[in-house]
Design a protein around this motif. Structure first.
Motif, short mmCIF file in Angstrom:
data_model
loop_
_atom_site.label_atom_id
_atom_site.label_comp_id
_atom_site.label_asym_id
_atom_site.label_seq_id
_atom_site.Cartn_x
_atom_site.Cartn_y
_atom_site.Cartn_z
N ALA A 1 13.94 -26.39 28.95
CA ALA A 1 13.77 -27.83 28.73
C ALA A 1 15.09 -28.57 28.89
O ALA A 1 15.16 -29.64 29.51
N ALA A 2 16.16 -27.99 28.34
CA ALA A 2 17.49 -28.63 28.45
C ALA A 2 17.97 -28.65 29.89
O ALA A 2 18.55 -29.65 30.36
N ILE A 3 17.72 -27.56 30.62
CA ILE A 3 18.15 -27.48 32.02
C ILE A 3 17.39 -28.49 32.87
O ILE A 3 17.97 -29.20 33.69
N ARG A 4 16.07 -28.55 32.69
CA ARG A 4 15.27 -29.52 33.47
C ARG A 4 15.67 -30.95 33.15
O ARG A 4 15.78 -31.80 34.04
N ALA A 5 15.88 -31.24 31.86
CA ALA A 5 16.22 -32.61 31.46
C ALA A 5 17.54 -33.06 32.08
O ALA A 5 17.73 -34.26 32.35
N ALA A 6 18.44 -32.10 32.32
CA ALA A 6 19.74 -32.43 32.91
C ALA A 6 19.72 -32.38 34.44
O ALA A 6 20.76 -32.57 35.08
N GLY A 7 18.57 -32.08 35.02
CA GLY A 7 18.46 -32.05 36.48
C GLY A 7 18.84 -30.72 37.10
O GLY A 7 19.09 -30.66 38.31
N GLY A 8 18.87 -29.66 36.30
CA GLY A 8 19.23 -28.34 36.83
C GLY A 8 18.03 -27.57 37.33
O GLY A 8 16.88 -27.98 37.15
N ARG A 9 18.30 -26.42 37.95
CA ARG A 9 17.25 -25.53 38.47
C ARG A 9 17.47 -24.13 37.92
O ARG A 9 18.58 -23.59 38.01
N GLU A 10 16.43 -23.56 37.37
CA GLU A 10 16.52 -22.16 36.93
C GLU A 10 16.56 -21.25 38.14
O GLU A 10 15.78 -21.41 39.09
N ILE A 11 17.47 -20.29 38.11
CA ILE A 11 17.59 -19.33 39.20
C ILE A 11 16.97 -18.00 38.83
O ILE A 11 16.25 -17.38 39.61
N ASP A 12 17.24 -17.55 37.62
CA ASP A 12 16.79 -16.22 37.23
C ASP A 12 16.76 -16.14 35.71
O ASP A 12 17.49 -16.85 35.02
N ALA A 13 15.90 -15.27 35.20
CA ALA A 13 15.84 -14.98 33.76
C ALA A 13 15.60 -13.49 33.60
O ALA A 13 14.58 -12.97 34.05
N ARG A 14 16.56 -12.81 33.00
CA ARG A 14 16.45 -11.37 32.80
C ARG A 14 16.84 -11.04 31.37
O ARG A 14 17.92 -11.43 30.91
N GLY A 15 15.96 -10.32 30.68
CA GLY A 15 16.26 -9.95 29.31
C GLY A 15 16.52 -11.19 28.48
O GLY A 15 15.70 -12.12 28.42
N ASP A 16 17.69 -11.25 27.85
CA ASP A 16 18.03 -12.40 27.01
C ASP A 16 18.94 -13.39 27.75
O ASP A 16 19.57 -14.24 27.13
N GLU A 17 19.03 -13.29 29.08
CA GLU A 17 19.88 -14.18 29.87
C GLU A 17 19.04 -15.17 30.67
O GLU A 17 17.92 -14.86 31.07
N LEU A 18 19.61 -16.35 30.91
CA LEU A 18 18.98 -17.31 31.81
C LEU A 18 20.08 -17.96 32.65
O LEU A 18 21.11 -18.39 32.12
N PHE A 19 19.85 -18.01 33.97
CA PHE A 19 20.84 -18.46 34.93
C PHE A 19 20.31 -19.71 35.61
O PHE A 19 19.16 -19.75 36.07
N ALA A 20 21.14 -20.77 35.68
CA ALA A 20 20.70 -22.03 36.28
C ALA A 20 21.81 -22.62 37.15
O ALA A 20 22.98 -22.26 37.02
N VAL A 21 21.42 -23.55 38.03
CA VAL A 21 22.37 -24.19 38.94
C VAL A 21 22.21 -25.70 38.87
O VAL A 21 21.10 -26.22 38.66
N PHE A 22 23.31 -26.41 39.03
CA PHE A 22 23.34 -27.87 38.99
C PHE A 22 24.16 -28.39 40.17
O PHE A 22 25.13 -27.77 40.58
#
Length: 391
Positions: A244-265
């Motif tokens: 939700a925080a990433i989308r609200a800031a205009g970012g894009r999720e790249i990957d989610a593995r285990g307890d990690e989440l990777f995004a790009v802006f």
């Protein structure tokens, strides 16, 4: 036909059975005329270990039929029909396995099995029902309604239902061939869809100079030990906050593995906004058993290479190392991210210089900066640089 009780059956030699499998289990007794006729009728309902075993059993059965003067015209005709049907279904496996087109499988199987009313239904989690090719929910027929249902599952969950004439899949070997064709086609479509969706998504990612944000849960192992099976629900809740925080800031999720989440802006300031929102939201949230969920956030900017499978290059590794250096509830920026943010810091937010450190796998020392303000804690241990000292 005289029934064979256990005692009588045990006294018969192996030669009195058309089929003896590799474990010594004996089936299709052919010790007299009545049992030979019964074996002829039940042959196609008997599961065989392989085609060779089936062929040997058929030969023994036909020899027994000849011994008792039985002319098994119907049996031979049925075997020829079965072999022809299996060949057609097998061809469907080969063709559709390469094409990955389950929409064609229904028509192919109708022709191969001689069942013009055969239907192939797909399970829908959202509709909680099996859907036909038009997307309409279909109620599976009950036993005795004149239609048979063959269900296929994937990882223990519903996948496909095959509605057909009860007679067409009585042969277990044919049923195995047909279900293999269906499963292969559905799996190929799923994989092809995932690949195409992923490629389409990747092509729309920002290229050039971008900013990465990587967040992961601190001491996730300790949370797993404390919560047990309930950790999965907690992880799902944390991911919802991050996304939700990433989308609200205009970012894009790249990957989610285990307890990690990777995004790009596209903008470093947007990544910083997302990092601040993540920490604020998680801190204000109540968690089961009063556990404390602490997420570390690392932000780095650079020029990665965008391929058909995603981002590659040193900036990707640098973002992961910057995140690893952070502690729970901390947001850490690299020098490149700090420079990219420039004067676009939110009101009341400052950056503290944490010094220059050698991060594992990076060719040059990296300057790290801690985000302060916006109700973030300020007192943290030194960056997590294991096996190295500040440069």
């Amino acid at each position: 036909m005289t029934q064979l009780d256990t005692k009588k059956r045990s006294r018969l030699p192996d030669s009195a059975f058309a089929y003896v499998d590799s474990r010594g289990r004996r089936r299709l007794p052919i010790n007299d005329e009545a049992h030979v006729r019964n074996a002829l009728a039940r042959f196609n309902q008997t599961p065989f270990e392989d085609d060779a075993a089936r062929a040997r059993a058929r030969t023994r059965l036909l020899k027994a039929a000849k011994k008792y003067g039985i002319v098994p015209v119907g049996f031979i005709t049925g075997q020829l029909r079965t072999q022809s049907t299996q060949a057609a279904a097998g061809q469907a496996v080969i063709e559709l396995g390469g094409m990955g087109a389950p929409g064609e499988l229904e028509g192919r199987l109708r022709a191969a099995l001689g069942d013009a009313s055969l239907s192939l239904l797909q399970w829908s989690d959202s509709a909680a029902a099996y859907l036909d090719g038009a997307g309409q929910a279909v109620t599976l027929p009950a036993e005795g309604e004149g239609r048979a249902v063959t269900l296929l599952e994937r990882h223990g969950r519903p996948m496909t239902a095959l509605l057909h004439d009860p007679s067409v899949l009585r042969d277990p070997n044919l049923a195995k061939t047909v279900t293999a064709a269906v499963r292969l086609a559905i799996e190929n479509e799923r994989l092809q869809g995932e690949v195409e969706a992923r490629a389409s998504e990747v092509r729309s990612l920002p290229a050039g100079f971008v900013t990465f944000l990587l967040a992961d849960i601190e001491d996730s192992t300790g949370l797993v030990r404390r919560l047990g099976d309930r950790y999965a629900a907690l992880l799902s809740d944390v991911r919802r906050v991050l996304r939700a925080a990433i989308r609200a800031a205009g970012g894009r999720e790249i990957d989610a593995r285990g307890d990690e989440l990777f995004a790009v802006f596209e903008q470093a300031s947007a990544a910083l906004d997302a990092g601040l929102a993540i920490q604020t939201t998680l801190h204000d949230r109540a968690w089961p058993d009063a556990v404390e969920v602490r997420v570390r956030v690392g932000i780095h900017s650079g020029h990665p290479t965008l391929t058909d499978t995603g981002y590659v290059g040193l900036p990707v590794h640098a973002a992961a190392r910057v995140s690893f250096a952070a502690h729970g509830r901390q947001v850490v920026l690299s020098r490149a991210a700090r420079d990219a943010v420039g004067l676009s810091l939110p009101a009341g937010v400052t950056l503290r210089d944490l010094g220059v450190h050698r991060l594992q796998g990076l060719p040059e020392p990296e300057a790290l900066f801690q985000v302060e303000g916006a109700d973030l804690p300020t007192d943290f241990p030194p960056p997590r640089i294991f096996g190295a000292s500040p440069a």
